[in-house]
Motif scaffolding. Structure first.
Motif, PDB file in Angstrom:
ATOM      1  N   THR A 105       0.824  -1.192   0.000  1.00  0.00           N
ATOM      2  CA  THR A 105       0.000   0.000   0.000  1.00  0.00           C
ATOM      3  C   THR A 105       0.868   1.256   0.000  1.00  0.00           C
ATOM      4  O   THR A 105       2.074   1.196   0.259  1.00  0.00           O
ATOM      5  CB  THR A 105      -0.896   0.049   1.253  1.00  0.00           C
ATOM      6  OG1 THR A 105      -0.061   0.165   2.413  1.00  0.00           O
ATOM      7  CG2 THR A 105      -1.767  -1.203   1.360  1.00  0.00           C
ATOM      8  N   ALA A 106       0.222   2.389  -0.236  1.00  0.00           N
ATOM      9  CA  ALA A 106       0.928   3.656  -0.136  1.00  0.00           C
ATOM     10  C   ALA A 106       1.412   3.894   1.281  1.00  0.00           C
ATOM     11  O   ALA A 106       2.474   4.501   1.495  1.00  0.00           O
ATOM     12  CB  ALA A 106       0.013   4.795  -0.578  1.00  0.00           C
ATOM     13  N   GLU A 107       0.674   3.398   2.270  1.00  0.00           N
ATOM     14  CA  GLU A 107       1.104   3.528   3.661  1.00  0.00           C
ATOM     15  C   GLU A 107       2.382   2.740   3.911  1.00  0.00           C
ATOM     16  O   GLU A 107       3.274   3.198   4.636  1.00  0.00           O
ATOM     17  CB  GLU A 107      -0.009   3.070   4.603  1.00  0.00           C
ATOM     18  CG  GLU A 107      -1.220   3.978   4.667  1.00  0.00           C
ATOM     19  CD  GLU A 107      -2.131   3.854   3.441  1.00  0.00           C
ATOM     20  OE1 GLU A 107      -2.939   4.779   3.213  1.00  0.00           O
ATOM     21  OE2 GLU A 107      -2.018   2.841   2.706  1.00  0.00           O
ATOM     22  N   ILE A 121       7.157  -4.194  -6.059  1.00  0.00           N
ATOM     23  CA  ILE A 121       5.768  -4.488  -6.395  1.00  0.00           C
ATOM     24  C   ILE A 121       5.726  -5.961  -6.783  1.00  0.00           C
ATOM     25  O   ILE A 121       6.183  -6.345  -7.862  1.00  0.00           O
ATOM     26  CB  ILE A 121       5.257  -3.602  -7.550  1.00  0.00           C
ATOM     27  CG1 ILE A 121       5.493  -2.125  -7.248  1.00  0.00           C
ATOM     28  CG2 ILE A 121       3.783  -3.888  -7.831  1.00  0.00           C
ATOM     29  CD1 ILE A 121       4.756  -1.599  -6.038  1.00  0.00           C
ATOM     30  N   GLU A 122       5.182  -6.786  -5.895  1.00  0.00           N
ATOM     31  CA  GLU A 122       5.293  -8.233  -6.101  1.00  0.00           C
ATOM     32  C   GLU A 122       4.131  -9.010  -5.504  1.00  0.00           C
ATOM     33  O   GLU A 122       4.178 -10.237  -5.422  1.00  0.00           O
ATOM     34  CB  GLU A 122       6.608  -8.733  -5.487  1.00  0.00           C
ATOM     35  CG  GLU A 122       6.788  -8.353  -4.026  1.00  0.00           C
ATOM     36  CD  GLU A 122       8.134  -8.772  -3.451  1.00  0.00           C
ATOM     37  OE1 GLU A 122       8.813  -9.607  -4.079  1.00  0.00           O
ATOM     38  OE2 GLU A 122       8.497  -8.274  -2.374  1.00  0.00           O
ATOM     39  N   THR A 123       3.087  -8.331  -5.077  1.00  0.00           N
ATOM     40  CA  THR A 123       1.923  -8.986  -4.471  1.00  0.00           C
ATOM     41  C   THR A 123       0.656  -8.518  -5.176  1.00  0.00           C
ATOM     42  O   THR A 123       0.651  -7.465  -5.829  1.00  0.00           O
ATOM     43  CB  THR A 123       1.805  -8.645  -2.980  1.00  0.00           C
ATOM     44  OG1 THR A 123       1.509  -7.231  -2.847  1.00  0.00           O
ATOM     45  CG2 THR A 123       3.091  -8.954  -2.224  1.00  0.00           C
ATOM     46  N   ILE A 141       1.056   3.796  -4.663  1.00  0.00           N
ATOM     47  CA  ILE A 141       2.419   3.575  -4.159  1.00  0.00           C
ATOM     48  C   ILE A 141       3.399   4.488  -4.889  1.00  0.00           C
ATOM     49  O   ILE A 141       4.240   5.153  -4.268  1.00  0.00           O
ATOM     50  CB  ILE A 141       2.806   2.093  -4.320  1.00  0.00           C
ATOM     51  CG1 ILE A 141       1.978   1.228  -3.358  1.00  0.00           C
ATOM     52  CG2 ILE A 141       4.302   1.887  -4.075  1.00  0.00           C
ATOM     53  CD1 ILE A 141       2.097  -0.267  -3.609  1.00  0.00           C
ATOM     54  N   CYS A 142       3.299   4.536  -6.213  1.00  0.00           N
ATOM     55  CA  CYS A 142       4.232   5.352  -7.002  1.00  0.00           C
ATOM     56  C   CYS A 142       4.111   6.837  -6.669  1.00  0.00           C
ATOM     57  O   CYS A 142       5.084   7.588  -6.828  1.00  0.00           O
ATOM     58  CB  CYS A 142       3.989   5.137  -8.488  1.00  0.00           C
ATOM     59  SG  CYS A 142       4.530   3.527  -9.108  1.00  0.00           S
ATOM     60  N   ALA A 143       2.932   7.262  -6.220  1.00  0.00           N
ATOM     61  CA  ALA A 143       2.709   8.676  -5.898  1.00  0.00           C
ATOM     62  C   ALA A 143       3.171   9.034  -4.487  1.00  0.00           C
ATOM     63  O   ALA A 143       3.046  10.200  -4.086  1.00  0.00           O
ATOM     64  CB  ALA A 143       1.226   9.016  -6.053  1.00  0.00           C
ATOM     65  N   ILE A 176       2.839  -1.550 -14.168  1.00  0.00           N
ATOM     66  CA  ILE A 176       3.812  -1.018 -13.205  1.00  0.00           C
ATOM     67  C   ILE A 176       4.688   0.033 -13.866  1.00  0.00           C
ATOM     68  O   ILE A 176       4.933   1.109 -13.299  1.00  0.00           O
ATOM     69  CB  ILE A 176       4.657  -2.165 -12.623  1.00  0.00           C
ATOM     70  CG1 ILE A 176       3.778  -3.092 -11.768  1.00  0.00           C
ATOM     71  CG2 ILE A 176       5.815  -1.611 -11.784  1.00  0.00           C
ATOM     72  CD1 ILE A 176       4.441  -4.418 -11.420  1.00  0.00           C
ATOM     73  N   GLN A 177       5.137  -0.251 -15.076  1.00  0.00           N
ATOM     74  CA  GLN A 177       5.994   0.715 -15.784  1.00  0.00           C
ATOM     75  C   GLN A 177       5.245   2.012 -16.051  1.00  0.00           C
ATOM     76  O   GLN A 177       5.779   3.111 -15.838  1.00  0.00           O
ATOM     77  CB  GLN A 177       6.489   0.095 -17.093  1.00  0.00           C
ATOM     78  CG  GLN A 177       7.510   0.944 -17.840  1.00  0.00           C
ATOM     79  CD  GLN A 177       6.874   2.018 -18.711  1.00  0.00           C
ATOM     80  OE1 GLN A 177       5.839   1.790 -19.339  1.00  0.00           O
ATOM     81  NE2 GLN A 177       7.476   3.191 -18.744  1.00  0.00           N
ATOM     82  N   ARG A 178       4.003   1.906 -16.483  1.00  0.00           N
ATOM     83  CA  ARG A 178       3.218   3.110 -16.766  1.00  0.00           C
ATOM     84  C   ARG A 178       2.957   3.918 -15.504  1.00  0.00           C
ATOM     85  O   ARG A 178       3.030   5.159 -15.515  1.00  0.00           O
ATOM     86  CB  ARG A 178       1.900   2.737 -17.436  1.00  0.00           C
ATOM     87  CG  ARG A 178       2.034   2.277 -18.877  1.00  0.00           C
ATOM     88  CD  ARG A 178       0.684   2.299 -19.587  1.00  0.00           C
ATOM     89  NE  ARG A 178      -0.306   1.476 -18.885  1.00  0.00           N
ATOM     90  CZ  ARG A 178      -0.519   0.193 -19.136  1.00  0.00           C
ATOM     91  NH1 ARG A 178       0.197  -0.422 -20.066  1.00  0.00           N
ATOM     92  NH2 ARG A 178      -1.428  -0.484 -18.474  1.00  0.00           N
ATOM     93  N   ALA A 179       2.658   3.238 -14.410  1.00  0.00           N
ATOM     94  CA  ALA A 179       2.386   3.930 -13.153  1.00  0.00           C
ATOM     95  C   ALA A 179       3.615   4.700 -12.686  1.00  0.00           C
ATOM     96  O   ALA A 179       3.511   5.844 -12.219  1.00  0.00           O
ATOM     97  CB  ALA A 179       1.942   2.935 -12.090  1.00  0.00           C
TER      98      ALA A 179
END
Length: 253
Positions: free
Chosen positions: A99-101, A146-148, A158-160, A199-202
């Motif tokens: 998560t982002a957290e 990023i693996e789940t 997450i990326c943000a 994932i790459q785009r994000a």
């Protein structure tokens, strides 16, 4: 390149190529660090390396000059992240970020107050990045794996995350996350590639780097051409076994 320059290059999304260290063999690590890779990753999660082995590996990388030493920590918790950074790592790869957290917690563990909660104990790291916490913050990268299924579902959030420098694909676990029965399962190849694209785009949309773990050097250029900005090649244990098998076959031929 120096730690600060490496951090700037990764954040600028320059193309970088690294190598994976799984063995507690400092002399071998030093030799590999002289080959010309941009960075080496010391794997404390799945590698055969304890705390002293991690310290010795980072010292070997520094002794070789040129490459920067990163550490894949065992878990997303402040103690292990702090140990890796105090031992001299130029950054950490944090597994199982869902998560982002989770990503924010990893960033917080790598940054000194007021930006984070890293405890001040520079030890080896102070030898090369200076005593000012702000200098250390700028020279230290934090990368989320990023693996789940949860991480994939939340990849844009997450990326943000403020302060996160990059995300990283572990293809074995990502394959399982999209329903594979085993790493590399061809039955989910389409789902896997769709996740890799997402994932790459994000990461690109968020303006952060994206890394990929590749099986060999030949597999790196397609991922870099796809938009991934750094790639880590296999690992020392796998290559040691492969080259030994190759020479045995040649000798018996």
């Amino acid at each position: 390149m120096p730690a600060a320059e490496f951090a700037r290059s990764l954040r600028a999304r320059d193309q970088l190529v690294g190598y994976w260290i799984a063995l507690d063999a400092p002399a071998a690590t030093e030799r590999i660090a002289r080959v010309g890779y941009d960075y080496l990753v010391v794997d404390v999660q799945h590698g055969l390396i304890g705390h002293v082995g991690m310290l010795n590996a980072l010292m070997a990388i520094d002794a070789a000059g040129g490459a920067q030493g990163l550490v894949r920590v065992a878990a997303n918790e402040p103690s292990g992240i702090g140990h890796a950074l105090d031992a001299g790592a130029a950054g950490v790869i944090v597994p199982l970020v869902d998560t982002a957290e989770d990503a924010a917690a990893a960033v917080e563990a790598t940054r000194y107050p007021p930006r984070g909660r890293r405890s001040y104990g520079p030890m080896r790291s102070g030898l090369r990045i200076g005593p000012r916490p702000a200098d250390a913050d700028e020279s230290t990268v934090v990368i989320a794996m990023i693996e789940t299924p949860q991480g994939l579902a939340n990849v844009r959030e997450i990326c943000a995350t403020p302060g996160l420098d990059a995300v990283y694909v572990g293809p074995a676990d990502l394959c399982l996350a999209v329903g594979g029965a085993h790493p590399g399962d061809p039955a989910v190849a389409a789902e896997f590639e769709s996740a890799v694209d997402e994932i790459q785009r994000a990461a690109a949309e968020a303006g952060i780097a994206a890394g990929f773990h590749v099986s060999d050097g030949e597999a790196a250029p397609p991922r870099l051409a796809q938009g991934y900005t750094f790639a880590s090649v296999s690992c020392d244990l796998v290559h040691l076994e492969a080259i030994a098998a190759h020479h045995l076959t040649a000798a018996r031929r």
